[in-house]
Design an enzyme around this catalytic site. Structure first.
Site, PDB file in Angstrom:
ATOM      1  N   HIS A  87       0.824  -1.107  -0.263  1.00  0.00           N
ATOM      2  CA  HIS A  87      -0.062  -0.151   0.061  1.00  0.00           C
ATOM      3  C   HIS A  87       0.929   1.134  -0.030  1.00  0.00           C
ATOM      4  CE1 HIS A  87      -3.765  -2.184   0.867  1.00  0.00           C
ATOM      5  NE2 HIS A  87      -3.096  -2.990   1.547  1.00  0.00           N
ATOM      6  N   ASN A 161     -10.371  -2.941   2.363  1.00  0.00           N
ATOM      7  CA  ASN A 161      -9.970  -2.868   0.940  1.00  0.00           C
ATOM      8  C   ASN A 161     -11.130  -2.710   0.403  1.00  0.00           C
ATOM      9  OD1 ASN A 161      -7.351  -3.354   1.433  1.00  0.00           O
ATOM     10  ND2 ASN A 161      -7.286  -5.657   1.071  1.00  0.00           N
ATOM     11  N   TYR A 376       0.679  -3.898  12.284  1.00  0.00           N
ATOM     12  CA  TYR A 376       0.523  -2.533  11.767  1.00  0.00           C
ATOM     13  C   TYR A 376       1.376  -1.602  13.121  1.00  0.00           C
ATOM     14  CZ  TYR A 376      -2.424  -3.707   8.331  1.00  0.00           C
ATOM     15  OH  TYR A 376      -3.034  -4.288   7.141  1.00  0.00           O
TER      16      TYR A 376
HETATM   17 FE1  HDE Z   1      -2.341  -4.794   5.543  1.00  0.00          FE
HETATM   18  N1  HDE Z   1      -0.719  -3.984   6.214  1.00  0.00           N
HETATM   19  N2  HDE Z   1      -1.663  -6.545   6.096  1.00  0.00           N
HETATM   20  N3  HDE Z   1      -4.064  -5.665   4.957  1.00  0.00           N
HETATM   21  N4  HDE Z   1      -3.212  -3.011   5.086  1.00  0.00           N
HETATM   22  C1  HDE Z   1      -0.277  -2.594   5.765  1.00  0.00           C
HETATM   23  O1  HDE Z   1       0.780  -1.379   7.414  1.00  0.00           O
HETATM   24  C2  HDE Z   1      -0.672  -6.664   6.991  1.00  0.00           C
HETATM   25  C3  HDE Z   1      -4.622  -6.956   5.040  1.00  0.00           C
HETATM   26  C4  HDE Z   1      -4.414  -2.669   4.249  1.00  0.00           C
HETATM   27  O2  HDE Z   1      -3.017   3.530   3.800  1.00  0.00           O
HETATM   28  C5  HDE Z   1       1.075  -2.348   6.397  1.00  0.00           C
HETATM   29  O3  HDE Z   1       1.252   0.997   8.003  1.00  0.00           O
HETATM   30  C6  HDE Z   1      -0.558  -8.134   7.350  1.00  0.00           C
HETATM   31  C7  HDE Z   1      -6.024  -7.032   4.832  1.00  0.00           C
HETATM   32  C8  HDE Z   1      -4.382  -1.452   4.008  1.00  0.00           C
HETATM   33  O4  HDE Z   1      -1.460   3.223   5.495  1.00  0.00           O
HETATM   34  C9  HDE Z   1       1.335  -3.723   7.328  1.00  0.00           C
HETATM   35  C10 HDE Z   1      -1.528  -8.755   6.973  1.00  0.00           C
HETATM   36  C11 HDE Z   1      -6.332  -5.858   4.623  1.00  0.00           C
HETATM   37  C12 HDE Z   1      -3.229  -0.662   4.215  1.00  0.00           C
HETATM   38  C13 HDE Z   1       0.400  -4.616   6.772  1.00  0.00           C
HETATM   39  C14 HDE Z   1      -2.419  -7.583   6.056  1.00  0.00           C
HETATM   40  C15 HDE Z   1      -5.342  -4.894   4.617  1.00  0.00           C
HETATM   41  C16 HDE Z   1      -2.481  -1.800   4.860  1.00  0.00           C
HETATM   42  C17 HDE Z   1       2.203  -1.757   5.527  1.00  0.00           C
HETATM   43  C18 HDE Z   1      -1.942 -10.152   7.018  1.00  0.00           C
HETATM   44  C19 HDE Z   1      -7.851  -5.618   4.101  1.00  0.00           C
HETATM   45  C20 HDE Z   1      -2.696   0.495   4.078  1.00  0.00           C
HETATM   46  C21 HDE Z   1       2.034  -0.270   5.856  1.00  0.00           C
HETATM   47  C22 HDE Z   1      -2.134 -10.669   8.317  1.00  0.00           C
HETATM   48  C23 HDE Z   1      -8.728  -5.912   5.404  1.00  0.00           C
HETATM   49  C24 HDE Z   1      -2.951   1.565   5.079  1.00  0.00           C
HETATM   50  C25 HDE Z   1       1.268  -0.046   7.107  1.00  0.00           C
HETATM   51  C26 HDE Z   1      -2.572   2.958   4.959  1.00  0.00           C
HETATM   52  C27 HDE Z   1      -0.982  -1.994   5.064  1.00  0.00           C
HETATM   53  C28 HDE Z   1       0.394  -5.685   7.074  1.00  0.00           C
HETATM   54  C29 HDE Z   1      -3.706  -8.064   5.422  1.00  0.00           C
HETATM   55  C30 HDE Z   1      -5.569  -3.445   4.447  1.00  0.00           C
HETATM   56  C31 HDE Z   1       2.804  -4.121   6.732  1.00  0.00           C
HETATM   57  C32 HDE Z   1       0.521  -8.660   8.170  1.00  0.00           C
HETATM   58  C33 HDE Z   1      -6.735  -8.388   5.182  1.00  0.00           C
HETATM   59  C34 HDE Z   1      -5.668  -0.679   3.618  1.00  0.00           C
HETATM   60  O5  HDE Z   1       1.694  -3.296   8.529  1.00  0.00           O
END
Ligand code: HDE
Length: 726
Positions: A87, A161, A376
């Site tokens: 993202h 999402n 996060y």
């Molecule tokens: Fe994320 N995800 N994600 N994700 N995600 C990040 O956090 C992560 C997942 C989502 O505009 C990171 O600050 C893991 C699902 C959005 O700043 C990180 C897993 C969904 C955004 C991270 C998931 C998301 C992130 C990267 C599986 C939808 C952007 C930078 C366990 C429900 C937020 C940050 C923004 C961002 C990890 C799965 C949505 C690395 C480990 C499911 C919208 O922390």
């Protein structure tokens, strides 16, 4: 709420002595002094020259003592922070959320969801997932839809999402998924694309991905605008009432502007013509006062129904709860009405954290969600340089903050007194935790009996990876299916290894044989034999066909123009479009003005070479003999019209402009019976989203109604387009 107001509220700890007030002034966010406009260094030292470094003579070497030069270059060298690991590319906006009523009061103690008088400030960041920070806005990709609610009880982050399911069931697979979809490690290609070997290798070996992958192959992966895409919390969460009773909940955002997408050819061209397409659209809409609005909806599932769904597990993030089983109830509205003041300070530095919940909302044991609760918080340490990122203005809660945390990189606060521990008597015991049961506002983890053996195992209720992919496929309209097949063919056509292509087709065959056969035919794989898997179920709510024709707000319309253009029709159309919050751009063969048939001039918004039909929602071909002749003689103009037609966009053809429709060899309009210099259409007529206005006819209600409907429908996929060279 302004950042200043928020920060003022948060910094004064309870129990602080009044003498501390002056000190608190120092805690205000770092601000440039705008009262005196003369340049200074970071240390506030006035600067006499910022264009020439300090040298020994005008042609001599630079001197080390030039502190202004050193500071300026040092600051520049360190302007970048690590981009988000996923993202990375995003766009943000401020706004507010307000519940419609108190309908959720029986379910949750969260006031921001239940008190219609409470208007909660929000910051939303939309994003793509795969691409780097500087990548294009319109790849085939999932979009992030993350909302920070600055509630009076603390920050609640709904980090969702634009698709309601996720690729994997357990967070431990997330690094593998992301490694596979990101550019390949040996040559860092391709950028912002899932169309490559490692992605398809991984997903075909991890069949739980199949449901999300079919969403990714659908038009959902190509939103026309952040204003026209849905958002989903994805996981099942809990709402919790004041007595600790819980109800399962799924969160949905529905855009009031309808759910609309680009088509893939268009999205790819936009990547070159305007890589900031979605970002610009969000920014310009808000600047124009056409505010993106989303309705928050909830699916509520009583606690006792946890195991009521035979086909899926509520804790499995690769599944939806079909709306036909549990309807979505609208509970409130979010309006995005202010652009950020500074991209870096706000959009780049905002830190969402799935673990930020307020009293009244709680988690479930979804193993994907559980891993996110760690990730996060952890990721911000590297990205934002330490543990004090909650002090960055965009991350500060409006709720007061009182704790014993201290130090760390970038500590902006100057904590006062001796008491940095609990319990204490040196600080009057503050901040303190009231006795159990005497602090009802406190977040209390819902007591839950957990009983199980320690093991690395997936629940058997997570085992079905295909039925809901089939449900999705069954729910698509004919044109949506065509787009899905084309997307699989494109993506797999980029996969070098035949065995990966074959493995994917075998999975598709377990979703639906017609899908698998159609994909196989395009990628050189043998058609698989039908197996009986399609359960025949469908969920109309999953289709993007048949969106309500309620609005054309925010749509961009281009009218082509050249000298001799008839201005009257354009003026009437412009008035109508602007009254409906749509935009009409006049595109000339060159910039400046064009002469009108009426003897005046018409200002050109921009030259056609700097634009493209893919950047518009509809195209108008003007009236005026001389202008139409010139446009017909211009390949770019002809291409503009043909391409808009091919992409199923509304075409509005004024008077003699129908000659251009003929010249572009579009099939919609048989012009054989047209008398030279006249139109065969005596009145306004609309066909497959092509709206005609006869020469000399006025822009009247009947015509504008057709125009409205053609644009509101967004696309007209029933047109025959295969033969159009564009
Ligand atoms: Fe994320 N995800 N994600 N994700 N995600 C990040 O956090 C992560 C997942 C989502 O505009 C990171 O600050 C893991 C699902 C959005 O700043 C990180 C897993 C969904 C955004 C991270 C998931 C998301 C992130 C990267 C599986 C939808 C952007 C930078 C366990 C429900 C937020 C940050 C923004 C961002 C990890 C799965 C949505 C690395 C480990 C499911 C919208 O922390």
């Amino acid at each position: 709420m302004a950042v200043e107001e928020r920060s003022a509220q948060q910094t004064v700890p309870a129990g602080t002595a009044p003498a501390a007030d002056a000190k608190q002034e120092q805690l205000a966010p770092y601000r440039m002094d705008k009262t005196d406009t003369r340049l200074t260094t970071d240390q506030g030292i006035p600067v006499d020259d910022t264009d020439n470094s300090l040298k020994a003579g005008p042609r001599g070497p630079s001197l080390l003592e030039d502190f202004h030069l050193r500071e300026k270059i040092m600051r520049f060298d360190h302007e970048r922070i690590p981009e988000r690991v996923v993202h990375a590319r995003g766009s943000g906006a401020h706004g507010y959320f307000q519940p419609y009523g108190d309908g959720l009061a029986p379910y949750t103690a969260a006031r921001f969801l239940t008190d219609p008088d409470v208007r909660t400030p929000v910051f939303v960041r939309f994003s793509t997932v795969q691409g780097s920070r500087g990548s294009t806005d319109t790849p085939r990709d999932v979009r992030g839809f993350a909302t920070k609610f600055y509630t009076e009880e603390g920050n609640f982050d709904l980090v969702g999402n634009n698709m309601p399911v996720f690729f994997i069931q357990d967070g431990i697979k997330f690094p593998d998924l992301v490694h596979a979809v990101k550019p390949e490690p040996h040559h860092e290609m391709p950028q912002a694309s899932s169309a490559h070997d490692t992605f398809w290798d991984f997903v075909s070996l991890q069949p739980e991905t199949m449901h999300h992958v079919i969403w990714l192959m659908s038009d959902r992966a190509l939103p026309r605008s952040f204003r026209t895409m849905q958002g989903f919390g994805v996981h099942t969460f809990r709402l919790v009432d004041a007595e600790g009773r819980s109800t399962f909940v799924k969160f949905h955002w529905t855009p009031l502007a309808g759910v609309h997408s680009l088509i893939f050819d268009e999205a790819q061209k936009i990547s070159g013509k305007d890589p900031d397409f979605n970002r610009r659209d969000l920014w310009e809409s808000i600047e124009a006062g056409v505010y993106p609005e989303y309705e928050l909806g909830v699916q509520l599932i009583p606690e006792q129904d946890e195991f009521a769904f035979a086909d899926f597990d509520l804790l499995d993030a690769t599944k939806i709860v079909p709306e036909e089983l549990v309807p979505v109830s609208p509970v409130g509205r979010m309006v995005l009405d202010r652009n950020p003041d500074n991209f870096f300070a706000e959009t780049e530095q905002v830190a969402f954290c799935v673990g930020n919940v307020v009293p009244g909302i709680d988690f479930t044991d979804d193993p994907l969600l559980q891993a996110r609760l760690f990730s996060y918080l952890d990721t911000q340490l590297t990205r934002l340089g330490g543990p004090n990122f909650a002090q960055i203005p965009i991350n500060r809660p409006v709720a007061p903050v009182r704790h014993h945390q201290q130090d760390g990189f970038h500590q902006d606060d100057i904590p006062l007194g001796q008491a940095n521990y609990h319990p204490n008597s040196t600080g009057g015991g503050c901040p303190f935790v009231p006795g159990a049961g005497t602090f009802p506002e406190a977040f209390t983890h819902r007591p839950e009996l957990v009983d199980g053996h320690k093991m690395r195992k997936r629940a058997e209720t997570f085992a079905d990876h295909y039925s809901q992919a089939t449900l999705f496929w069954n729910s698509m309209s004919a044109w949506e299916r065509e787009h899905i097949v084309a997307a699989y063919r494109f993506e797999l056509g980029k996969v070098a290894y035949p065995h990966i292509r074959e493995r994917v087709v075998a999975h598709l065959n377990r979703i639906d044989n017609t899908l698998a056969t159609a994909v196989a035919a395009g990628i050189g794989v043998a058609a698989p034999e039908a197996v009986s898997v399609n359960h025949g179920g469908s969920s109309p709510a999953l289709s993007q066909a048949g969106q309500p024709l309620a609005t054309i707000a925010g749509r961009r319309v281009a009218v082509l123009a050249a000298d001799g253009v008839a201005a009257a029709g354009i003026a009437g159309l412009k008035e109508f479009l602007e009254a409906n919050d749509a935009v009409l751009d006049v595109l000339g063969l060159v910039d400046g003005v064009v002469r009108t048939a009426e003897g005046g001039t018409l200002p050109v918004t921009r030259a056609m070479v700097t634009a493209a039909s893919v950047l518009y929602d509809a195209v108008v071909v003007p009236d005026g003999d001389e202008a139409v002749s010139q446009l017909i003689g211009d390949g770019l103009a002809l291409q503009f019209v043909a391409e808009a037609y091919k992409h199923a966009k509304p075409l509005i053809v004024l008077g003699l402009g129908d000659r251009m429709v003929e010249a572009a060899r579009l099939p919609v309009y048989a012009t054989s019976d047209r008398v030279e210099g006249e139109s065969s259409k005596p009145i306004a007529a609309a066909l497959d989203g092509v709206v005609f206005l006869a020469p000399g006819a006025q822009v009247d209600d009947r015509f504008t109604k057709d125009v409205f409907e053609a644009i509101a429908a967004h696309r007209h996929y029933d047109r025959p387009v295969d033969g159009i060279a564009a």
